[in-house]
Design a protein around this motif. Structure first.
Motif, PDB file in Angstrom:
ATOM      1  N   MET A   1      -5.579  -2.446   5.716  1.00  0.00           N
ATOM      2  CA  MET A   1      -6.291  -2.014   6.921  1.00  0.00           C
ATOM      3  C   MET A   1      -6.498  -3.161   7.907  1.00  0.00           C
ATOM      4  O   MET A   1      -6.558  -2.945   9.118  1.00  0.00           O
ATOM      5  N   PHE A   2      -6.584  -4.406   7.413  1.00  0.00           N
ATOM      6  CA  PHE A   2      -6.818  -5.553   8.293  1.00  0.00           C
ATOM      7  C   PHE A   2      -5.561  -5.985   9.046  1.00  0.00           C
ATOM      8  O   PHE A   2      -5.649  -6.740  10.011  1.00  0.00           O
ATOM      9  N   VAL A   3      -4.397  -5.524   8.577  1.00  0.00           N
ATOM     10  CA  VAL A   3      -3.137  -5.920   9.233  1.00  0.00           C
ATOM     11  C   VAL A   3      -2.328  -4.693   9.639  1.00  0.00           C
ATOM     12  O   VAL A   3      -1.128  -4.777   9.873  1.00  0.00           O
ATOM     13  N   TRP A   4      -2.991  -3.548   9.755  1.00  0.00           N
ATOM     14  CA  TRP A   4      -2.293  -2.268   9.894  1.00  0.00           C
ATOM     15  C   TRP A   4      -1.453  -2.196  11.163  1.00  0.00           C
ATOM     16  O   TRP A   4      -1.897  -2.544  12.260  1.00  0.00           O
ATOM     17  N   GLU A   5      -0.220  -1.712  10.987  1.00  0.00           N
ATOM     18  CA  GLU A   5       0.671  -1.380  12.099  1.00  0.00           C
ATOM     19  C   GLU A   5       1.345  -0.065  11.747  1.00  0.00           C
ATOM     20  O   GLU A   5       1.828   0.101  10.621  1.00  0.00           O
ATOM     21  N   TRP A   6       1.403   0.859  12.726  1.00  0.00           N
ATOM     22  CA  TRP A   6       2.025   2.150  12.425  1.00  0.00           C
ATOM     23  C   TRP A   6       3.537   1.988  12.338  1.00  0.00           C
ATOM     24  O   TRP A   6       4.157   1.420  13.232  1.00  0.00           O
ATOM     25  N   PRO A   7       4.153   2.473  11.244  1.00  0.00           N
ATOM     26  CA  PRO A   7       5.601   2.316  11.074  1.00  0.00           C
ATOM     27  C   PRO A   7       6.385   3.183  12.052  1.00  0.00           C
ATOM     28  O   PRO A   7       5.905   4.228  12.508  1.00  0.00           O
ATOM     29  N   SER A   8       7.594   2.730  12.361  1.00  0.00           N
ATOM     30  CA  SER A   8       8.516   3.564  13.130  1.00  0.00           C
ATOM     31  C   SER A   8       9.062   4.660  12.209  1.00  0.00           C
ATOM     32  O   SER A   8       8.853   4.630  10.994  1.00  0.00           O
ATOM     33  N   GLN A   9       9.789   5.603  12.782  1.00  0.00           N
ATOM     34  CA  GLN A   9      10.322   6.706  11.978  1.00  0.00           C
ATOM     35  C   GLN A   9      11.234   6.194  10.864  1.00  0.00           C
ATOM     36  O   GLN A   9      11.155   6.652   9.710  1.00  0.00           O
ATOM     37  N   LYS A  10      12.080   5.222  11.177  1.00  0.00           N
ATOM     38  CA  LYS A  10      12.992   4.666  10.170  1.00  0.00           C
ATOM     39  C   LYS A  10      12.218   4.008   9.038  1.00  0.00           C
ATOM     40  O   LYS A  10      12.557   4.176   7.852  1.00  0.00           O
ATOM     41  N   ILE A  11      11.158   3.295   9.365  1.00  0.00           N
ATOM     42  CA  ILE A  11      10.388   2.589   8.342  1.00  0.00           C
ATOM     43  C   ILE A  11       9.542   3.554   7.514  1.00  0.00           C
ATOM     44  O   ILE A  11       9.296   3.308   6.325  1.00  0.00           O
ATOM     45  N   TRP A  12       9.110   4.671   8.122  1.00  0.00           N
ATOM     46  CA  TRP A  12       8.430   5.701   7.330  1.00  0.00           C
ATOM     47  C   TRP A  12       9.334   6.153   6.183  1.00  0.00           C
ATOM     48  O   TRP A  12       8.881   6.312   5.034  1.00  0.00           O
ATOM     49  N   LEU A  13      10.606   6.381   6.502  1.00  0.00           N
ATOM     50  CA  LEU A  13      11.560   6.796   5.475  1.00  0.00           C
ATOM     51  C   LEU A  13      11.740   5.704   4.423  1.00  0.00           C
ATOM     52  O   LEU A  13      11.843   5.979   3.231  1.00  0.00           O
ATOM     53  N   ALA A  14      11.745   4.441   4.888  1.00  0.00           N
ATOM     54  CA  ALA A  14      11.933   3.318   3.969  1.00  0.00           C
ATOM     55  C   ALA A  14      10.765   3.207   2.986  1.00  0.00           C
ATOM     56  O   ALA A  14      10.975   3.076   1.777  1.00  0.00           O
TER      57      ALA A  14
ATOM     58  N   PHE B   1       0.828  -1.204   0.000  1.00  0.00           N
ATOM     59  CA  PHE B   1       0.000   0.000   0.000  1.00  0.00           C
ATOM     60  C   PHE B   1       0.864   1.256   0.000  1.00  0.00           C
ATOM     61  O   PHE B   1       0.636   2.184  -0.794  1.00  0.00           O
ATOM     62  N   PHE B   2       1.865   1.300   0.885  1.00  0.00           N
ATOM     63  CA  PHE B   2       2.705   2.493   0.964  1.00  0.00           C
ATOM     64  C   PHE B   2       3.464   2.719  -0.341  1.00  0.00           C
ATOM     65  O   PHE B   2       3.677   3.864  -0.752  1.00  0.00           O
ATOM     66  N   ARG B   3       3.891   1.635  -1.001  1.00  0.00           N
ATOM     67  CA  ARG B   3       4.581   1.778  -2.291  1.00  0.00           C
ATOM     68  C   ARG B   3       3.681   2.513  -3.289  1.00  0.00           C
ATOM     69  O   ARG B   3       4.114   3.444  -3.987  1.00  0.00           O
ATOM     70  N   ASN B   4       2.414   2.142  -3.339  1.00  0.00           N
ATOM     71  CA  ASN B   4       1.484   2.772  -4.278  1.00  0.00           C
ATOM     72  C   ASN B   4       1.066   4.164  -3.824  1.00  0.00           C
ATOM     73  O   ASN B   4       0.950   5.086  -4.634  1.00  0.00           O
ATOM     74  N   PHE B   5       0.847   4.325  -2.517  1.00  0.00           N
ATOM     75  CA  PHE B   5       0.418   5.612  -1.983  1.00  0.00           C
ATOM     76  C   PHE B   5       1.462   6.696  -2.237  1.00  0.00           C
ATOM     77  O   PHE B   5       1.145   7.790  -2.740  1.00  0.00           O
ATOM     78  N   PHE B   6       2.721   6.420  -1.910  1.00  0.00           N
ATOM     79  CA  PHE B   6       3.761   7.430  -2.097  1.00  0.00           C
ATOM     80  C   PHE B   6       4.050   7.661  -3.579  1.00  0.00           C
ATOM     81  O   PHE B   6       4.375   8.783  -3.979  1.00  0.00           O
ATOM     82  N   ALA B   7       3.922   6.613  -4.404  1.00  0.00           N
ATOM     83  CA  ALA B   7       4.073   6.822  -5.845  1.00  0.00           C
ATOM     84  C   ALA B   7       2.992   7.780  -6.349  1.00  0.00           C
ATOM     85  O   ALA B   7       3.259   8.649  -7.197  1.00  0.00           O
ATOM     86  N   PHE B   8       1.762   7.622  -5.832  1.00  0.00           N
ATOM     87  CA  PHE B   8       0.672   8.519  -6.207  1.00  0.00           C
ATOM     88  C   PHE B   8       0.960   9.952  -5.757  1.00  0.00           C
ATOM     89  O   PHE B   8       0.754  10.908  -6.520  1.00  0.00           O
ATOM     90  N   ILE B   9       1.471  10.107  -4.549  1.00  0.00           N
ATOM     91  CA  ILE B   9       1.815  11.434  -4.040  1.00  0.00           C
ATOM     92  C   ILE B   9       2.849  12.102  -4.939  1.00  0.00           C
ATOM     93  O   ILE B   9       2.743  13.291  -5.274  1.00  0.00           O
TER      94      ILE B   9
ATOM     95  N   PHE C   1      -6.957  -0.172  -4.068  1.00  0.00           N
ATOM     96  CA  PHE C   1      -7.129  -1.616  -3.897  1.00  0.00           C
ATOM     97  C   PHE C   1      -6.260  -2.153  -2.763  1.00  0.00           C
ATOM     98  O   PHE C   1      -6.680  -3.038  -2.007  1.00  0.00           O
ATOM     99  N   SER C   2      -5.037  -1.648  -2.641  1.00  0.00           N
ATOM    100  CA  SER C   2      -4.120  -2.169  -1.616  1.00  0.00           C
ATOM    101  C   SER C   2      -4.458  -1.654  -0.220  1.00  0.00           C
ATOM    102  O   SER C   2      -4.075  -2.275   0.780  1.00  0.00           O
ATOM    103  N   LEU C   3      -5.193  -0.548  -0.126  1.00  0.00           N
ATOM    104  CA  LEU C   3      -5.563  -0.016   1.186  1.00  0.00           C
ATOM    105  C   LEU C   3      -6.478  -0.973   1.941  1.00  0.00           C
ATOM    106  O   LEU C   3      -6.338  -1.144   3.158  1.00  0.00           O
ATOM    107  N   VAL C   4      -7.394  -1.628   1.233  1.00  0.00           N
ATOM    108  CA  VAL C   4      -8.391  -2.486   1.894  1.00  0.00           C
ATOM    109  C   VAL C   4      -7.728  -3.633   2.661  1.00  0.00           C
ATOM    110  O   VAL C   4      -7.936  -3.768   3.880  1.00  0.00           O
TER     111      VAL C   4
END
Length: 313
Positions: free
Chosen positions: A200-213, A45-53, A194-197
Motif C-alpha cells: 500500500m505504501f508503494v502502490w501503483e495501478w498496473p496496466s492491462q498487460k501487467i494485470w495479466l502478468a 502481494f499480487f502473487r499471494n492475492f491471486f493464489a488465494f483467489i 502481510f504483503s498488502l501492508v
C-alpha cells in the motif's frame, strides 16, 4: 489421450515436478515483466492475492471445518518468513540474470541441512557435511570472488535460499500435526494480508498487460506448488526432487528467447555442482529415513513376542 495412470508412481511424480519446474520458470519471467512496471512488494502481494483467489474453490469444497488448527502461531511465523523469502527472491529475479539467480537458489537444501543441525538438533554425518561443503563450492564457482566484483545484489538469491530453507524446516515441523492443505491455506491467506501492508505504501495501478502478468504469477505459483505437493504424495522425495533442477535449463531457454539473456559457463558449472550436492543430500536423507523406518518396524514386530506370557504355546 495420454494418461499419467499408465506410468509408475515415481515416473508420475517426476513428470509432475518437471511440469512444475517449467511453471516456476514461466512465473519468474512474469515476475521480471511485472517488476519493470510495479514495485517488487506489490508484485509479491499480487502473487499471494491471486493464489488465494485460485484456492477459494478448494476452500468452498472442503469447508471451514477442514482448517482447524492448534498451531496458529507457528503458521503465523512460517508465513512471515515465507513472505520475506518470496520478496527477496522476486527482487533477485528483477535485478539479476534469471538463470544465475535460479542456479544460486539451488542452495536451499544446503541451508536446510545446516538449519536441521542448529534448530532441529538432527545428527548429520561426515558424508552429508562433505556434500554440503561441495555445494557451497558451486556458489563460489558462480560468484568467482577475486576474478570479478561480488556485489550485494549477487548475494540476494543466496539470502532467499537461506530464508526458504527456514520455511522448509518450519513446514517440516508443522506437518507433524497439520495436513498439507491446511498449511498451504494459512500460509496463503497470511502472506496475502502481510504483503498488502507494505504494498500500500508503494502502490501503483498496473496496466492491462501487467494485470495479466501478475494474475499469471499467482496462477502458475499455485498450480506448480500443487503439482510438487502431489508428486511428494505419490513418490519418495529422493526419486522425484532431482527433477526440480530442470528449472535451470528451462529458465535459461526462457530467458534467452524472452529477454536475450545468455548464462555464462560458470553458471552452468556452479549450478551443476550445487544440484549434484543437493541430490546426494536428498538421497542420503531418504536412505536414513528408510533404515530408521525398517528398524522401527522390526522392533514393533519383535516386541509382542518378547512380552508374551510364559507358558503359552
Amino acid at each position: 489421450m495420454f494418461s499419467t495412470k499408465l506410468l509408475s508412481a515415481p515416473l508420475q511424480g517426476a513428470l509432475f515436478v518437471v511440469i512444475a519446474s517449467f511453471g516456476f520458470s514461466v512465473m519468474n519471467l512474469l515476475v521480471r515483466m511485472a517488476s519493470e512496471e510495479l514495485p517488487v512488494m506489490e508484485v509479491t502481494f499480487f502473487r499471494n492475492f491471486f493464489a488465494f483467489i485460485f484456492m477459494l474453490p478448494w476452500l468452498l469444497r472442503v469447508g471451514i471445518g477442514e482448517l482447524r488448527t492448534k498451531r496458529i502461531k507457528l503458521h503465523f511465523i512460517r508465513s512471515l518468513n515465507g513472505l520475506a523469502a518470496m520478496a527477496v527472491w522476486f527482487l533477485s529475479i528483477s535485478l539479476l540474470p534469471m538463470a544465475q539467480a535460479v542456479a544460486l537458489n539451488f542452495t536451499v537444501p544446503l541451508f536446510a541441512t545446516l538449519g536441521a543441525v542448529i534448530f532441529l538438533k538432527e545428527t548429520v554425518k561426515l558424508r552429508r557435511w562433505i556434500a554440503t561443503a561441495f555445494g557451497f563450492v558451486g556458489v563460489l564457482v558462480i560468484l568467482r570472488p577475486g576474478t570479478q566484483e561480488v556485489s550485494v545484489l549477487m548475494l540476494l538469491p543466496v539470502l532467499a535460499a537461506a530464508l526458504m530453507a527456514i520455511s522448509v524446516l518450519l513446514i517440516k515441523t508443522l506437518t507433524q500435526t497439520e495436513k498439507p492443505s491446511v498449511t498451504v491455506f494459512y500460509t496463503t491467506i497470511f502472506m496475502t494480508l502481510f504483503s498488502l501492508v507494505p504494498a500500500m505504501f508503494v502502490w501503483e495501478w498496473p496496466s492491462q498487460k501487467i494485470w495479466l502478468a501478475v494474475a499469471g504469477v499467482g496462477l502458475l505459483g499455485a498450480i506448480a506448488n500443487l503439482l510438487v505437493t502431489k508428486a511428494l504424495a505419490i513418490a519418495d522425495a529422493s526419486s522425484v526432487m532431482p527433477f526440480d533442477y530442470t528449472r535451470l535449463p528451462f529458465m535459461a531457454l526462457i530467458a534467452f528467447f524472452a529477454v536475450g539473456e545468455i548464462p555464462d559457463i560458470w553458471t552452468w558449472v556452479g549450478g551443476g555442482i550445487i544440484a549434484a550436492s543437493a541430490i546426494y543430500i536428498a538421497h542420503r536423507e531418504a536412505r536414513i529415513r528408510r533404515r530408521a523406518k525398517a528398524e522401527l518396524s522390526t522392533r514393533d514386530t519383535l516386541r509382542p513376542a518378547s512380552h508374551a506370557p510364559r507358558g503359552t504355546a
